[in-house]
Design a protein around this motif. Structure first.
Motif, PDB file in Angstrom:
ATOM      1  N   THR A  84       2.287  -1.724  -7.091  1.00  0.00           N
ATOM      2  CA  THR A  84       2.696  -0.547  -6.890  1.00  0.00           C
ATOM      3  C   THR A  84       4.333  -0.610  -6.741  1.00  0.00           C
ATOM      4  N   PHE A  85       5.219  -0.645  -6.991  1.00  0.00           N
ATOM      5  CA  PHE A  85       6.991  -0.678  -6.520  1.00  0.00           C
ATOM      6  C   PHE A  85       7.782   0.126  -8.006  1.00  0.00           C
ATOM      7  N   SER A  86       8.970   0.030  -7.631  1.00  0.00           N
ATOM      8  CA  SER A  86      10.532   0.912  -7.693  1.00  0.00           C
ATOM      9  C   SER A  86      11.023   0.172  -8.728  1.00  0.00           C
ATOM     10  N   ILE A  87      12.049   0.037  -9.790  1.00  0.00           N
ATOM     11  CA  ILE A  87      13.215  -0.336  -9.633  1.00  0.00           C
ATOM     12  C   ILE A  87      14.178   0.275  -9.599  1.00  0.00           C
ATOM     13  N   GLU A 100       1.414  -1.538   0.116  1.00  0.00           N
ATOM     14  CA  GLU A 100      -0.235   0.014   0.148  1.00  0.00           C
ATOM     15  C   GLU A 100       1.374   1.353   0.045  1.00  0.00           C
ATOM     16  N   GLN A 101       0.466   1.688  -0.538  1.00  0.00           N
ATOM     17  CA  GLN A 101       1.247   3.367  -0.913  1.00  0.00           C
ATOM     18  C   GLN A 101       0.232   4.810  -0.231  1.00  0.00           C
ATOM     19  N   THR A 102       0.923   5.451   0.629  1.00  0.00           N
ATOM     20  CA  THR A 102      -0.131   6.389   1.148  1.00  0.00           C
ATOM     21  C   THR A 102      -0.006   7.287   0.793  1.00  0.00           C
ATOM     22  N   HIS A 122      -1.182  12.588  -8.016  1.00  0.00           N
ATOM     23  CA  HIS A 122      -0.997  11.909  -7.272  1.00  0.00           C
ATOM     24  C   HIS A 122      -1.159  10.444  -7.944  1.00  0.00           C
ATOM     25  N   TRP A 123      -1.398   9.296  -6.958  1.00  0.00           N
ATOM     26  CA  TRP A 123      -0.867   7.978  -7.773  1.00  0.00           C
ATOM     27  C   TRP A 123      -1.891   7.552  -6.893  1.00  0.00           C
ATOM     28  N   TRP A 124      -3.194   7.555  -7.473  1.00  0.00           N
ATOM     29  CA  TRP A 124      -4.462   6.858  -6.224  1.00  0.00           C
ATOM     30  C   TRP A 124      -4.573   5.016  -6.898  1.00  0.00           C
ATOM     31  N   GLY A 144       9.726   4.010 -11.467  1.00  0.00           N
ATOM     32  CA  GLY A 144       8.136   3.918 -10.535  1.00  0.00           C
ATOM     33  C   GLY A 144       6.989   2.972 -11.641  1.00  0.00           C
ATOM     34  N   ILE A 145       6.461   2.100 -10.737  1.00  0.00           N
ATOM     35  CA  ILE A 145       4.983   1.387 -11.706  1.00  0.00           C
ATOM     36  C   ILE A 145       4.317   1.743 -10.818  1.00  0.00           C
ATOM     37  N   GLY A 146       3.161   1.736 -11.541  1.00  0.00           N
ATOM     38  CA  GLY A 146       1.956   1.361 -10.855  1.00  0.00           C
ATOM     39  C   GLY A 146       0.317   0.477 -11.932  1.00  0.00           C
ATOM     40  N   LYS A 153      -8.790   2.672 -21.325  1.00  0.00           N
ATOM     41  CA  LYS A 153      -8.795   3.690 -20.203  1.00  0.00           C
ATOM     42  C   LYS A 153      -7.210   3.077 -19.600  1.00  0.00           C
ATOM     43  N   LYS A 154      -6.881   3.876 -18.806  1.00  0.00           N
ATOM     44  CA  LYS A 154      -5.321   3.170 -18.138  1.00  0.00           C
ATOM     45  C   LYS A 154      -5.680   2.640 -17.105  1.00  0.00           C
ATOM     46  N   VAL A 155      -4.572   1.976 -17.299  1.00  0.00           N
ATOM     47  CA  VAL A 155      -4.355   1.002 -16.322  1.00  0.00           C
ATOM     48  C   VAL A 155      -3.054   0.916 -15.710  1.00  0.00           C
ATOM     49  N   ALA A 156      -2.074   1.472 -15.745  1.00  0.00           N
ATOM     50  CA  ALA A 156      -1.006   1.196 -15.413  1.00  0.00           C
ATOM     51  C   ALA A 156      -0.203   2.604 -15.718  1.00  0.00           C
ATOM     52  N   GLY A 157       0.622   3.001 -14.716  1.00  0.00           N
ATOM     53  CA  GLY A 157       1.444   4.894 -15.079  1.00  0.00           C
ATOM     54  C   GLY A 157       2.917   4.052 -14.760  1.00  0.00           C
ATOM     55  N   ILE A 158       3.401   5.098 -14.933  1.00  0.00           N
ATOM     56  CA  ILE A 158       5.459   5.089 -15.060  1.00  0.00           C
ATOM     57  C   ILE A 158       5.570   6.456 -14.408  1.00  0.00           C
ATOM     58  N   LEU A 159       6.906   5.895 -13.756  1.00  0.00           N
ATOM     59  CA  LEU A 159       7.396   8.088 -13.736  1.00  0.00           C
ATOM     60  C   LEU A 159       9.328   6.824 -13.244  1.00  0.00           C
ATOM     61  N   VAL A 160       9.740   7.966 -13.744  1.00  0.00           N
ATOM     62  CA  VAL A 160      11.176   7.423 -14.623  1.00  0.00           C
ATOM     63  C   VAL A 160      11.781   9.128 -12.993  1.00  0.00           C
ATOM     64  N   PRO A 216       4.178   9.130 -23.159  1.00  0.00           N
ATOM     65  CA  PRO A 216       5.051   8.572 -23.067  1.00  0.00           C
ATOM     66  C   PRO A 216       5.335   7.750 -21.928  1.00  0.00           C
ATOM     67  N   ASN A 217       4.095   7.465 -21.324  1.00  0.00           N
ATOM     68  CA  ASN A 217       4.107   6.745 -19.675  1.00  0.00           C
ATOM     69  C   ASN A 217       2.606   6.045 -19.584  1.00  0.00           C
ATOM     70  N   ASP A 218       1.471   5.877 -20.441  1.00  0.00           N
ATOM     71  CA  ASP A 218       0.468   5.258 -19.510  1.00  0.00           C
ATOM     72  C   ASP A 218       0.154   4.017 -20.526  1.00  0.00           C
ATOM     73  N   VAL A 219      -0.221   2.791 -19.879  1.00  0.00           N
ATOM     74  CA  VAL A 219      -0.561   1.929 -20.452  1.00  0.00           C
ATOM     75  C   VAL A 219      -2.140   1.561 -19.998  1.00  0.00           C
ATOM     76  N   GLY A 241       1.525   7.978  -3.526  1.00  0.00           N
ATOM     77  CA  GLY A 241       2.081   8.075  -4.528  1.00  0.00           C
ATOM     78  C   GLY A 241       1.926   8.505  -5.141  1.00  0.00           C
ATOM     79  N   ARG A 242       3.054   9.347  -5.865  1.00  0.00           N
ATOM     80  CA  ARG A 242       3.303  10.194  -7.392  1.00  0.00           C
ATOM     81  C   ARG A 242       3.351   9.627  -7.989  1.00  0.00           C
ATOM     82  N   GLY A 243       2.836  10.818  -9.649  1.00  0.00           N
ATOM     83  CA  GLY A 243       3.306  10.347 -10.574  1.00  0.00           C
ATOM     84  C   GLY A 243       3.011  11.546 -11.432  1.00  0.00           C
ATOM     85  N   ARG A 244       3.228  11.938 -12.364  1.00  0.00           N
ATOM     86  CA  ARG A 244       4.328  12.476 -12.942  1.00  0.00           C
ATOM     87  C   ARG A 244       3.230  13.917 -12.956  1.00  0.00           C
TER      88      ARG A 244
HETATM   89  C1  BTN Z   1       1.643   8.665 -13.530  1.00  0.00           C
HETATM   90  O1  BTN Z   1       0.838   8.633 -14.787  1.00  0.00           O
HETATM   91  O2  BTN Z   1       1.258   9.946 -13.706  1.00  0.00           O
HETATM   92  C2  BTN Z   1       2.437   7.632 -12.631  1.00  0.00           C
HETATM   93  C3  BTN Z   1       2.192   7.310 -11.867  1.00  0.00           C
HETATM   94  C4  BTN Z   1       3.371   6.209 -10.974  1.00  0.00           C
HETATM   95  C5  BTN Z   1       2.919   5.010  -9.659  1.00  0.00           C
HETATM   96  C6  BTN Z   1       3.860   4.522 -10.443  1.00  0.00           C
HETATM   97  S1  BTN Z   1       3.264   3.709  -8.128  1.00  0.00           S
HETATM   98  C7  BTN Z   1       5.020   3.326  -7.629  1.00  0.00           C
HETATM   99  C8  BTN Z   1       5.716   4.693  -7.718  1.00  0.00           C
HETATM  100  N1  BTN Z   1       5.395   5.253  -6.861  1.00  0.00           N
HETATM  101  C9  BTN Z   1       5.597   6.235  -7.150  1.00  0.00           C
HETATM  102  O3  BTN Z   1       5.433   7.151  -5.448  1.00  0.00           O
HETATM  103  N2  BTN Z   1       5.006   6.636  -7.904  1.00  0.00           N
HETATM  104  C10 BTN Z   1       5.399   5.458  -8.204  1.00  0.00           C
END
Ligand code: BTN
Length: 265
Positions: A73-76, A53-55, A64-66, A150-152, A127-134, A119-122, A57-60
């Motif tokens: 939710t994970f980061s590599i 769980e993320q309390t 916010h990442w709800w 970061g991938i959600g 509809k959006k199912v995943a987001g990426i934050l590099v 550049p970063n949505d799946v 989570g950040r998006g681009r």
């Molecule tokens: C976006 O769609 O704007 C990017 C969303 C990225 C969300 C993931 S969830 C795991 C990782 N930790 C975060 O705080 N954000 C990314």
């Protein structure tokens, strides 16, 4: 079992390129935690930080990442030099990640329509199912350059209770498949594909472009991209070999390397 098990975490280090797994029941943001780890000069990478769980989570940008219970939710953290990734290739990592996610999702949901929204949505069924934050953490000797990816993924959560302002924009795999998905299975497959694609990016990047071209959902649409105060409009002709978004406006062709897609029709 729809939780990530200890066995899954072991498989991540024994069958993928990951050297270390950090798993937390709760974190503010896996990207924040991963960024903190990168202050360590001798960090063993690639590593993954996973939170049940993320309390916050950040998006681009300032987004916010709800996500609700069941989301993955994970980061590599990778060290580009160890993967022979020259700095000019780093901007393509978000698109490579999105493409890899599409392929992993398509494997478990072949009946659904997977797409990459530059550049970063799946997307799944439009509809959006995943987001990426590099993110690029600070690096100065003795800390080597690293990337935090970061991938959600909306996996086993439901979108039915999502905040009203985003409710019609997102979806989850479990909602569409009407069954739960094993998080360990998708994560191991994703990491194996990710290593393969990062190595292709390093050594034969031209082989990746046809795949992301075929996944691009903006191709053929009129799109508007905001870059700071600038609004760029054009007909999208696809994602270029260097990862930029190709637009045409009359006789003028441009390739865009950053910004937010504010509309597409
Ligand atoms: C976006 O769609 O704007 C990017 C969303 C990225 C969300 C993931 S969830 C795991 C990782 N930790 C975060 O705080 N954000 C990314």
């Amino acid at each position: 079992m729809t939780e990530l098990t200890a066995d899954d975490r072991n498989r991540l280090t024994s069958t993928t390129f990951l050297k270390r797994v950090e798993y937390f029941p709760t974190l503010v943001s896996t990207n924040d935690h991963a960024l903190r780890l990168t202050a360590e000069p001798h960090l063993e990478t690639p590593l993954i930080v996973i939170a049940r769980e993320q309390t916050a989570g950040r998006g681009r940008g300032s987004n916010h990442w709800w996500s609700a219970d069941g989301a993955l939710t994970f980061s590599i953290v990778i060290e580009p030099a160890l993967l022979d990734l020259a700095q000019n290739l780093w901007p393509r990592v978000a698109v490579v990640t999105g493409m890899t996610l599409c392929d992993a999702i398509q494997r478990i949901a072949p009946q659904l329509n997977t797409g990459l929204k530059w550049p970063n949505d799946v997307w799944l069924n439009q509809k959006k199912v995943a987001g990426i934050l590099v993110e690029v953490p600070p690096a100065a000797y003795p800390i080597p350059p690293r990337l935090v990816i970061g991938i959600g993924i909306n996996l086993n959560n439901t979108w039915k209770n999502a905040p009203l302002e985003i409710r019609d924009k997102g979806t989850t795999l479990a909602d569409l498949l009407e069954k739960k998905v094993l998080p360990g299975e998708i994560l191991v497959d994703l990491m194996q594909r990710f290593e393969h694609n990062l190595r292709l990016l390093a050594h034969a990047p031209q082989l990746l472009a046809p795949r992301w071209q075929s996944l691009s959902v903006l191709t053929g649409k009129i799109v508007e991209i905001r870059q700071g105060d600038r609004l760029i409009k054009g007909s999208c002709t696809g994602i270029a070999e260097d990862g930029g978004l190709m637009l045409e406006n009359g006789s003028v062709s441009t390739t865009i390397y950053g910004g937010t897609v504010v509309s597409h029709e």
